[in-house]
Design a protein around this motif. Structure first.
Motif, PDB file in Angstrom:
ATOM      1  N   TYR A   1      33.579  21.693  54.851  1.00 13.60           N
ATOM      2  CA  TYR A   1      32.602  22.422  54.025  1.00 13.60           C
ATOM      3  C   TYR A   1      32.170  21.559  52.836  1.00 13.60           C
TER       4      TYR A   1
ATOM      5  N   ALA B   1      24.828  21.394  55.063  1.00  8.90           N
ATOM      6  CA  ALA B   1      24.569  22.680  54.423  1.00  8.90           C
ATOM      7  C   ALA B   1      23.086  22.783  54.062  1.00  8.90           C
ATOM      8  N   SER B   2      22.620  23.984  53.838  1.00 12.47           N
ATOM      9  CA  SER B   2      21.237  24.172  53.412  1.00 12.47           C
ATOM     10  C   SER B   2      21.119  23.820  51.929  1.00 12.47           C
TER      11      SER B   2
ATOM     12  N   ILE C   1      28.363  20.073  51.943  1.00 11.23           N
ATOM     13  CA  ILE C   1      27.694  20.227  50.644  1.00 11.23           C
ATOM     14  C   ILE C   1      27.315  18.857  50.091  1.00 11.23           C
TER      15      ILE C   1
ATOM     16  N   PHE D   1      26.585  26.436  45.344  1.00 10.83           N
ATOM     17  CA  PHE D   1      27.922  25.867  45.163  1.00 10.83           C
ATOM     18  C   PHE D   1      27.991  25.019  43.892  1.00 10.83           C
TER      19      PHE D   1
ATOM     20  N   GLU E   1      19.775  25.563  49.611  1.00 10.18           N
ATOM     21  CA  GLU E   1      20.096  26.742  48.806  1.00 10.18           C
ATOM     22  C   GLU E   1      21.615  26.921  48.684  1.00 10.18           C
ATOM     23  N   GLU E   2      22.322  26.726  49.783  1.00  9.26           N
ATOM     24  CA  GLU E   2      23.785  26.862  49.780  1.00  9.26           C
ATOM     25  C   GLU E   2      24.425  25.809  48.861  1.00  9.26           C
TER      26      GLU E   2
END
Length: 100
Positions: free
Chosen positions: A53, A13-14, A57, A21, A16-17
């Motif tokens: 997902y 994930a980025s 993260i 979260f 920022e993402e």
């Protein structure tokens, strides 16, 4: 023993993402004494997301944690870490005692 996950298995994930979260997770589950009910509520919340997902993260969080202190994540403040002054100039700026 836990199964090793290769790079090809899960995307990353980025920053920022991952930050969005984790911030949302912290907002919904404030730090307090963990009761069995609170843990169950957390499990139900995390069950809404797919395992891949959550792994993506987690990978991003670990990558950002492992960065050195001089490297700031893209979403963080751009401030430099503070250092103690060193050298002759720092020694002169110290107060000298007036007592003998």
């Amino acid at each position: 023993m836990a199964k090793r996950i290769t790079k090809a298995d899960v995307a990353i994930a980025s920053s920022e993402e991952a930050n969005v979260f984790v911030t949302a997770l912290q907002g919904k589950f404030q730090r307090r004494k963990r009761t069995p009910e609170e843990r169950e509520r957390l499990r139900k919340y995390l069950a809404q997301y797919s395992g891949n997902y959550l792994r993506s993260i987690a990978r991003r969080v670990l990558i950002d944690i492992m960065k050195g202190p001089g490297q700031a994540p893209a979403y963080g403040a751009k401030s430099k870490p503070t250092r103690r002054p060193r050298g002759k100039r720092a020694a002169r700026s110290r107060r000298k005692s007036t007592k003998p």
